[in-house]
Write a protein that holds these residues in place. Structure first.
Motif, PDB file in Angstrom:
ATOM      1  N   GLN A 173       0.830  -1.202   0.000  1.00  0.00           N
ATOM      2  CA  GLN A 173       0.000   0.000   0.000  1.00  0.00           C
ATOM      3  C   GLN A 173       0.866   1.253   0.000  1.00  0.00           C
ATOM      4  N   ILE A 174       1.959   1.208   0.755  1.00  0.00           N
ATOM      5  CA  ILE A 174       2.872   2.353   0.774  1.00  0.00           C
ATOM      6  C   ILE A 174       3.491   2.557  -0.605  1.00  0.00           C
ATOM      7  N   GLN A 175       3.898   1.452  -1.247  1.00  0.00           N
ATOM      8  CA  GLN A 175       4.471   1.565  -2.590  1.00  0.00           C
ATOM      9  C   GLN A 175       3.440   2.095  -3.575  1.00  0.00           C
ATOM     10  N   ASN A 176       2.187   1.674  -3.421  1.00  0.00           N
ATOM     11  CA  ASN A 176       1.119   2.207  -4.277  1.00  0.00           C
ATOM     12  C   ASN A 176       0.960   3.711  -4.063  1.00  0.00           C
ATOM     13  N   ASN A 177       1.074   4.142  -2.800  1.00  0.00           N
ATOM     14  CA  ASN A 177       1.016   5.582  -2.514  1.00  0.00           C
ATOM     15  C   ASN A 177       2.136   6.323  -3.237  1.00  0.00           C
ATOM     16  N   ILE A 178       3.337   5.748  -3.180  1.00  0.00           N
ATOM     17  CA  ILE A 178       4.489   6.366  -3.852  1.00  0.00           C
ATOM     18  C   ILE A 178       4.233   6.478  -5.348  1.00  0.00           C
ATOM     19  N   ASP A 179       3.746   5.387  -5.937  1.00  0.00           N
ATOM     20  CA  ASP A 179       3.482   5.386  -7.383  1.00  0.00           C
ATOM     21  C   ASP A 179       2.396   6.392  -7.751  1.00  0.00           C
ATOM     22  N   ASN A 180       1.346   6.467  -6.920  1.00  0.00           N
ATOM     23  CA  ASN A 180       0.245   7.397  -7.205  1.00  0.00           C
ATOM     24  C   ASN A 180       0.689   8.849  -7.094  1.00  0.00           C
ATOM     25  N   ILE A 181       1.498   9.143  -6.077  1.00  0.00           N
ATOM     26  CA  ILE A 181       1.995  10.517  -5.910  1.00  0.00           C
ATOM     27  C   ILE A 181       2.852  10.914  -7.103  1.00  0.00           C
ATOM     28  N   LEU A 182       3.725   9.996  -7.523  1.00  0.00           N
ATOM     29  CA  LEU A 182       4.583  10.294  -8.670  1.00  0.00           C
ATOM     30  C   LEU A 182       3.753  10.500  -9.929  1.00  0.00           C
ATOM     31  N   LEU A 189      -0.641  19.957  -2.105  1.00  0.00           N
ATOM     32  CA  LEU A 189      -1.327  18.766  -1.585  1.00  0.00           C
ATOM     33  C   LEU A 189      -0.461  17.518  -1.759  1.00  0.00           C
ATOM     34  N   LEU A 190       0.236  17.449  -2.890  1.00  0.00           N
ATOM     35  CA  LEU A 190       1.123  16.305  -3.112  1.00  0.00           C
ATOM     36  C   LEU A 190       2.293  16.314  -2.134  1.00  0.00           C
ATOM     37  N   GLU A 191       2.780  17.493  -1.801  1.00  0.00           N
ATOM     38  CA  GLU A 191       3.846  17.589  -0.799  1.00  0.00           C
ATOM     39  C   GLU A 191       3.357  17.032   0.535  1.00  0.00           C
ATOM     40  N   GLN A 192       2.109  17.317   0.889  1.00  0.00           N
ATOM     41  CA  GLN A 192       1.534  16.777   2.122  1.00  0.00           C
ATOM     42  C   GLN A 192       1.428  15.253   2.047  1.00  0.00           C
ATOM     43  N   LEU A 243       3.277  13.311   0.306  1.00  0.00           N
ATOM     44  CA  LEU A 243       4.645  12.797   0.408  1.00  0.00           C
ATOM     45  C   LEU A 243       5.066  12.693   1.866  1.00  0.00           C
ATOM     46  N   ARG A 244       4.825  13.742   2.648  1.00  0.00           N
ATOM     47  CA  ARG A 244       5.200  13.722   4.073  1.00  0.00           C
ATOM     48  C   ARG A 244       4.433  12.625   4.818  1.00  0.00           C
ATOM     49  N   GLN A 245       3.156  12.465   4.495  1.00  0.00           N
ATOM     50  CA  GLN A 245       2.356  11.421   5.147  1.00  0.00           C
ATOM     51  C   GLN A 245       2.891  10.030   4.810  1.00  0.00           C
ATOM     52  N   THR A 246       3.288   9.834   3.563  1.00  0.00           N
ATOM     53  CA  THR A 246       3.829   8.535   3.149  1.00  0.00           C
ATOM     54  C   THR A 246       5.176   8.275   3.810  1.00  0.00           C
ATOM     55  N   GLN A 247       5.991   9.314   3.935  1.00  0.00           N
ATOM     56  CA  GLN A 247       7.261   9.164   4.655  1.00  0.00           C
ATOM     57  C   GLN A 247       7.015   8.749   6.102  1.00  0.00           C
ATOM     58  N   GLN A 248       5.973   9.322   6.712  1.00  0.00           N
ATOM     59  CA  GLN A 248       5.640   8.968   8.089  1.00  0.00           C
ATOM     60  C   GLN A 248       5.127   7.536   8.178  1.00  0.00           C
ATOM     61  N   LYS A 292      14.481   3.722  -0.408  1.00  0.00           N
ATOM     62  CA  LYS A 292      15.111   4.200  -1.641  1.00  0.00           C
ATOM     63  C   LYS A 292      14.070   4.806  -2.574  1.00  0.00           C
ATOM     64  N   ASN A 293      12.909   4.160  -2.650  1.00  0.00           N
ATOM     65  CA  ASN A 293      11.861   4.650  -3.555  1.00  0.00           C
ATOM     66  C   ASN A 293      11.293   5.988  -3.095  1.00  0.00           C
ATOM     67  N   ILE A 294      11.159   6.168  -1.774  1.00  0.00           N
ATOM     68  CA  ILE A 294      10.615   7.440  -1.285  1.00  0.00           C
ATOM     69  C   ILE A 294      11.647   8.553  -1.464  1.00  0.00           C
ATOM     70  N   GLU A 295      12.934   8.210  -1.360  1.00  0.00           N
ATOM     71  CA  GLU A 295      13.982   9.202  -1.618  1.00  0.00           C
ATOM     72  C   GLU A 295      13.966   9.624  -3.084  1.00  0.00           C
TER      73      GLU A 295
END
Length: 543
Positions: free
Chosen positions: A320-329, A473-476, A478-483, A518-521
């Protein structure tokens, strides 16, 4: 996850030290001993699958030393074995004097704490049927009397699993923990085994488990919680196993896991959590099911792959986290693409006598001057590595003479001189026209960077506020996904070191978090490239 108290920490440490002591001198069998001890502490049975001569009986005998004053019974089954050899001979005296059918059970299975039955599937129906009742009810019917038995652990062994349609499914189903054992593989361990004496060290008295402790722990195991989120993960795992497709290495066999085995596994999971110092089952504890839900060597391989996949994707929400990363990108790319499409400067293609030519329309453009020369300003719409070797860093905008550009670019591409970011040094700049007639400038990596003329009115920036809001909103997100990654990673590491999960699965799970990090970076870098222009571009147009 509740924080463990001092007693729980001591219990976890003690069990770990006990496992190490039991494993000392028995090479490449520590994981087997871990699971056998856990089964003993939770009242479950174990099936060891493997060829003769690989220390199966030694493991069972070693487990006796984990408990104070524990008794042991072992027996090698054959097709000629009789119930008397396992459950005790009949009392001739009772039969003659009182006509009672009573067995003398002392020294046999009904009075033993640890039981080892080798070549279990060779036993006859009379033994196996009685054994089924013993496992189910932990009682033994001796004549007219039904008495509880002290058996804490039953270990059965064979070099094969029961054949299909052999009538042994009910008994096999009750062997919750199933461990495949092979010969020693590591050279140093093989040498140590050959050179070692046939004596094992005594277990320190401070580590052995008293009867009082054992029964006290049983109550605490019952108090361990299964919360909704972990149950949901169990159901995910159940569906993964039931939906194994035909392309798996399972050879199209059907893996059947009874509701009874799922039910019994909860008790094992609670014990796993308790002796790992926790008050509730954690997602990491679920990986122990690797050694509970296979039934043949083929299915074992497939189950292992499924558990590895579960550990890397589902146990701590990594997928789910990886899906969040992909969706944000993806959303970030869409915002950038929308801005580039909307603002990219279009070249006018006009027909000439001999050849068509391109021209930049500079009407309504802001007028600039560099070194007393009239200039127009082109804002670069994408992050870049600089558009000239003379200038280092991101080029945000360039100043050029429009007449020189039109002359150089009329055939589709050309080089002119201009200024970068108001730097006083003049630089060569390469321009081209893409397939959609957009004017682009090349950076030092030969990437095409779209540009836009700075104009006197602000109509071209009418959508800027919407883009900037979306970028914020995407920056937010991103921060939520990092958390989320930090929280999940902390939950994973809070269970380490783990007393029972195989090291390879721990490393497999840890690798998934390394990948996520690595993916979130990389996402942060890509987000910066996509949104930084959007957030700051207004100043580039206005200055």
């Amino acid at each position: 996850m509740k924080v463990m108290n001092k007693n729980q920490e001591l219990t976890k440490s003690r069990i770990n030290n006990l496992i190490k002591a039991l494993s000392n001198g028995i090479y490449e069998r520590e994981h087997t001993i871990r699971l056998c001890l856990l089964a003993a502490l939770s009242g479950e049975s174990v099936f060891l699958l493997g060829p003769p001569g690989i220390a199966k009986s030694l493991i069972a005998k070693r487990l006796i030393q984990a408990f104070d004053n524990a008794s042991f019974f072992d027996y090698l089954m054959t097709s000629f074995s009789t119930p008397e050899e396992v459950f005790g001979p009949l009392s001739i005296k009772e039969l003659k004097e009182n006509s009672n059918y009573i067995r003398l059970t002392k020294g046999y299975l009904p009075t033993a704490d640890i039981v080892f039955l080798d070549e279990i599937w060779k036993a006859g129906p009379a033994i196996l049927n009685t054994l089924l009742t013993v496992i189910n009810e932990r009682t033994f019917k001796n004549g007219q009397h039904i008495s509880p038995i002290p058996m804490r652990l039953l270990i059965t062994a064979s070099n094969e699993t029961p054949a299909k349609n052999s009538g042994l499914d009910a008994l096999y189903d009750r062997m919750l923990v199933r461990i495949n054992i092979d010969r020693i593989k590591e050279k140093k361990n093989f040498q140590a085994m050959l050179m070692s004496k046939n004596t094992l060290s005594e277990i320190p008295a401070s580590l052995t488990i008293s009867n009082e402790e054992f029964f006290n722990w049983q109550e605490h195991i019952n108090d361990v919680q299964l919360n909704q989120s972990v149950f949901d993960l169990i159901y995910v795992l159940k569906n993964k196993i039931e939906n194994m497709d035909e392309t798996s290495d399972y050879n199209n066999e059907h893996l059947y896991i009874s509701d009874r085995r799922w039910k019994k596994s909860i008790r094992l999971l609670k014990a796993c959590a308790f002796f790992n110092g926790k008050n509730e089952i954690s997602p990491l504890d679920l990986l122990i099911l690797t050694d509970c839900i296979w039934d043949t060597p083929n299915s074992r391989h497939s189950v292992q792959k499924i558990i590895e996949d579960f550990a890397a994707k589902d146990a701590f929400g990594q997928l789910q986290i990886q899906n969040n990363i992909d969706n944000i990108l993806e959303k970030s790319n869409l915002i950038r693409q929308e801005m580039v499409t909307h603002l990219s400067e279009k070249m006018i293609l006009s027909s000439g006598r001999l050849k068509d030519k391109y021209q930049l329309n500079v009407e309504n453009c802001k007028d600039y001057s560099m070194n007393n020369k009239p200039m127009v300003k082109l804002v670069l719409l994408e992050i870049n590595q600089s558009v000239s070797d003379i200038h280092n860093g991101d080029s945000e905008y360039v100043y050029i003479n429009s007449d020189e550009l039109n002359k150089a670019i009329r055939n589709g591409k050309g080089e002119i001189y201009g200024y970068i970011n108001r730097q006083p040094k003049i630089c060569p700049l390469m321009f081209e026209i893409d397939a959609k007639n957009n004017l682009i400038i090349k950076d030092t990596s030969n990437r095409s960077i779209h540009v836009c003329l700075a104009k006197k009115d602000t109509k071209q920036l009418s959508k800027l506020q919407n883009w900037q809001h979306s970028a914020s909103l995407l920056e937010q997100e991103l921060r939520q996904t990092q958390q989320l990654i930090k929280t999940a990673n902390a939950q994973f590491h809070s269970n380490l070191p783990h007393n029972f999960i195989e090291k390879s699965l721990i490393l497999h799970t840890d690798a998934s978090f390394i990948t996520l990090s690595k993916n979130i970076e990389q996402l942060e870098i890509d987000m910066h490239n996509n949104t930084q222009r959007i957030l700051n571009i207004n100043s580039d147009f206005q200055c």
